[in-house]
Design a protein around this motif. Structure first.
Motif, PDB file in Angstrom:
ATOM      1  N   TYR A  32       0.683  -1.297  -0.195  1.00 31.73           N
ATOM      2  CA  TYR A  32      -0.192  -0.002   0.182  1.00 31.73           C
ATOM      3  C   TYR A  32       1.118   1.607  -0.491  1.00 31.73           C
ATOM      4  N   TYR A  36       0.601  11.589   0.288  1.00 28.98           N
ATOM      5  CA  TYR A  36       0.040  12.729   1.259  1.00 28.98           C
ATOM      6  C   TYR A  36       1.144  14.612   0.534  1.00 28.98           C
ATOM      7  N   GLN A  38       1.243  18.520   1.747  1.00 33.00           N
ATOM      8  CA  GLN A  38       1.431  19.440   3.330  1.00 33.00           C
ATOM      9  C   GLN A  38       1.846  20.650   2.941  1.00 33.00           C
ATOM     10  N   GLY A  41       2.690  25.460   6.657  1.00 31.88           N
ATOM     11  CA  GLY A  41       1.488  25.479   8.142  1.00 31.88           C
ATOM     12  C   GLY A  41       0.207  24.208   8.195  1.00 31.88           C
ATOM     13  N   LYS A  42       0.434  23.328   7.464  1.00 32.83           N
ATOM     14  CA  LYS A  42      -0.659  22.299   7.546  1.00 32.83           C
ATOM     15  C   LYS A  42      -0.585  21.317   7.763  1.00 32.83           C
ATOM     16  N   ARG A  43      -1.824  20.206   7.749  1.00 33.17           N
ATOM     17  CA  ARG A  43      -1.590  18.560   7.778  1.00 33.17           C
ATOM     18  C   ARG A  43      -1.558  17.860   6.876  1.00 33.17           C
ATOM     19  N   PRO A  44      -0.585  17.262   6.660  1.00 34.15           N
ATOM     20  CA  PRO A  44      -0.422  16.502   5.571  1.00 34.15           C
ATOM     21  C   PRO A  44      -2.127  15.719   5.405  1.00 34.15           C
ATOM     22  N   LEU A  46      -3.906  13.115   2.727  1.00 34.91           N
ATOM     23  CA  LEU A  46      -4.123  11.919   1.196  1.00 34.91           C
ATOM     24  C   LEU A  46      -4.390  12.492   0.362  1.00 34.91           C
ATOM     25  N   PHE A  89       4.933  13.899   0.388  1.00 36.59           N
ATOM     26  CA  PHE A  89       5.263  12.474   1.341  1.00 36.59           C
ATOM     27  C   PHE A  89       5.526  11.310   0.195  1.00 36.59           C
ATOM     28  N   LYS A 100       2.196  -0.064   9.944  1.00 37.29           N
ATOM     29  CA  LYS A 100       2.958   0.956  10.396  1.00 37.29           C
ATOM     30  C   LYS A 100       3.726   1.603   9.094  1.00 37.29           C
ATOM     31  N   VAL A 101       3.051   2.626   9.116  1.00 35.37           N
ATOM     32  CA  VAL A 101       3.476   4.050   7.840  1.00 35.37           C
ATOM     33  C   VAL A 101       4.643   4.432   7.500  1.00 35.37           C
ATOM     34  N   PHE A 103       7.346   6.385   5.965  1.00 34.50           N
ATOM     35  CA  PHE A 103       7.105   7.721   5.205  1.00 34.50           C
ATOM     36  C   PHE A 103       8.558   8.240   4.692  1.00 34.50           C
ATOM     37  N   GLY A 104       8.467   8.764   3.516  1.00 33.38           N
ATOM     38  CA  GLY A 104       9.429   8.966   3.181  1.00 33.38           C
ATOM     39  C   GLY A 104      10.005  10.523   3.483  1.00 33.38           C
ATOM     40  N   THR A 105      11.031  11.377   3.388  1.00 38.74           N
ATOM     41  CA  THR A 105      11.304  12.578   3.790  1.00 38.74           C
ATOM     42  C   THR A 105      10.699  14.090   3.516  1.00 38.74           C
TER      43      THR A 105
ATOM     44  N   TYR B  35       3.248  11.586  15.003  1.00 38.19           N
ATOM     45  CA  TYR B  35       4.401  12.272  14.468  1.00 38.19           C
ATOM     46  C   TYR B  35       4.880  13.058  15.055  1.00 38.19           C
ATOM     47  N   GLY B  40      13.869  18.109   6.965  1.00 41.97           N
ATOM     48  CA  GLY B  40      14.771  16.771   6.213  1.00 41.97           C
ATOM     49  C   GLY B  40      14.613  15.597   6.694  1.00 41.97           C
ATOM     50  N   MET B  41      13.119  15.595   7.209  1.00 47.62           N
ATOM     51  CA  MET B  41      13.249  13.889   8.647  1.00 47.62           C
ATOM     52  C   MET B  41      11.972  13.791   8.310  1.00 47.62           C
ATOM     53  N   GLY B  42      11.562  13.799   7.464  1.00 46.95           N
ATOM     54  CA  GLY B  42      10.051  13.231   7.051  1.00 46.95           C
ATOM     55  C   GLY B  42       8.931  13.156   8.957  1.00 46.95           C
ATOM     56  N   LEU B  43       8.324  12.543   8.218  1.00 39.15           N
ATOM     57  CA  LEU B  43       7.438  11.717   9.498  1.00 39.15           C
ATOM     58  C   LEU B  43       7.715  10.964  10.503  1.00 39.15           C
ATOM     59  N   PHE B  90       2.284  15.722  15.687  1.00 40.32           N
ATOM     60  CA  PHE B  90       1.148  15.795  14.508  1.00 40.32           C
ATOM     61  C   PHE B  90       0.429  14.352  15.412  1.00 40.32           C
ATOM     62  N   PHE B 105      -4.564  13.673   9.678  1.00 41.85           N
ATOM     63  CA  PHE B 105      -4.299  13.501  10.637  1.00 41.85           C
ATOM     64  C   PHE B 105      -4.519  15.428  11.127  1.00 41.85           C
ATOM     65  N   GLY B 106      -4.170  15.737  12.220  1.00 37.88           N
ATOM     66  CA  GLY B 106      -4.693  16.158  13.202  1.00 37.88           C
ATOM     67  C   GLY B 106      -3.887  17.716  12.217  1.00 37.88           C
ATOM     68  N   GLU B 107      -4.239  19.107  12.936  1.00 38.56           N
ATOM     69  CA  GLU B 107      -3.897  20.460  12.931  1.00 38.56           C
ATOM     70  C   GLU B 107      -1.960  20.562  12.887  1.00 38.56           C
ATOM     71  N   TRP B 110       2.796  22.800  17.357  1.00 39.91           N
ATOM     72  CA  TRP B 110       3.789  23.556  17.235  1.00 39.91           C
ATOM     73  C   TRP B 110       4.527  23.652  18.645  1.00 39.91           C
TER      74      TRP B 110
END
Lengths: 113, 114
Positions: A32, A36, A38, A41-44, A46, A89, A100-101, A103-105, B35, B40-43, B90, B105-107, B110
């Motif tokens: 799978y 995503y 992003q 300032g917002k959430r990721p 899908l 992402f 577990k998912v 993620f890439g960087t 998360y 540079g390190m993603g989630l 997150f 995800f939530g918002e 920070w």
């Protein structure tokens, strides 16, 4: 465990051009592959996903391709627009119950008007 | 549906202080997770839960505790804040369907540790 590598880390394109982001994964049992988006300032959120039983999936201007043999998958955005500017992402996981998912960087895409 | 709600949105802590990031979801999802996002390190997965009363460690669990007393709530506790915990956090939930683990995800929160 799973390892997902994503390239490039930054990408600038002119408005109207295409953008391609590539990811590789290590776990051959992953089946799978979500993407995503992003915004600053917002959430990721899908935007598209693909499962291992298909090689390509399209949704308007975005498409994903998957090569299970090579263990890589890509996001293609055509006719880019300024609102496509964001961090993208890729991710990979197995399916069935909780998995577990990984993620890439991330790729920061800038669309230049 | 409000989806995934997390508070506070912004927080500044002094080194050594403790705090709790709150998270709630109203989608009746079994799975919840935390998360952290660093440049540079993603989630990266801190902790996750597959149901009320069940939690487990993710990739970067040190310095954090979680609990899941109800399906809806999944708070994250920083035990003794360190500057290395400055990050965006997150909370997320997922239904964990057989076909794939779509994450909501939530918002974001920070957090700055000084």
């Amino acid at each position: 465990g799973e390892n997902v590598e994503q390239h490039p880390s930054t990408l600038s394109v002119q408005e109207g051009d295409s953008a391609v982001i590539k990811c590789t994964y290590s776990d051959s049992a992953s089946n799978y592959f979500p993407w995503y988006k992003q915004e600053l300032g917002k959430r990721p959120q899908l935007i598209i996903d693909i499962r291992s039983n298909v090689g390509e999936k399209k949704d308007q201007r975005i498409a994903v391709t998957l090569n299970k043999t090579a263990k890589h998958f890509s996001l293609h955005i055509t006719e880019t627009q300024p609102e496509d500017s964001a961090v993208y992402f890729c991710a990979a996981s197995r399916s069935g119950g909780y998995q577990k998912v990984t993620f890439g960087t991330g790729t920061k895409l800038q669309v230049i008007p | 549906n409000a989806g995934v709600t997390q508070t506070p949105k912004f927080q500044v802590l002094k080194t050594g202080q403790s705090m709790t990031l709150q998270c709630a979801q109203d989608m009746n999802h079994e799975y919840m997770s935390w998360y952290r996002q660093d440049p540079g390190m993603g989630l990266r997965l801190i902790h996750y839960s597959v149901g009320a009363g069940i939690t487990d460690q993710g990739e970067v669990p040190n310095g954090y505790n979680v609990s899941r007393s109800t399906t809806e709530d999944f708070p994250l506790r920083l035990l003794s804040a360190a500057p290395s915990q400055t990050s965006v956090y997150f909370c997320a939930s997922s239904p964990g369907t057989i076909s794939g683990n779509t994450i909501y995800f939530g918002e974001g929160s920070w957090l700055t540790v000084v």
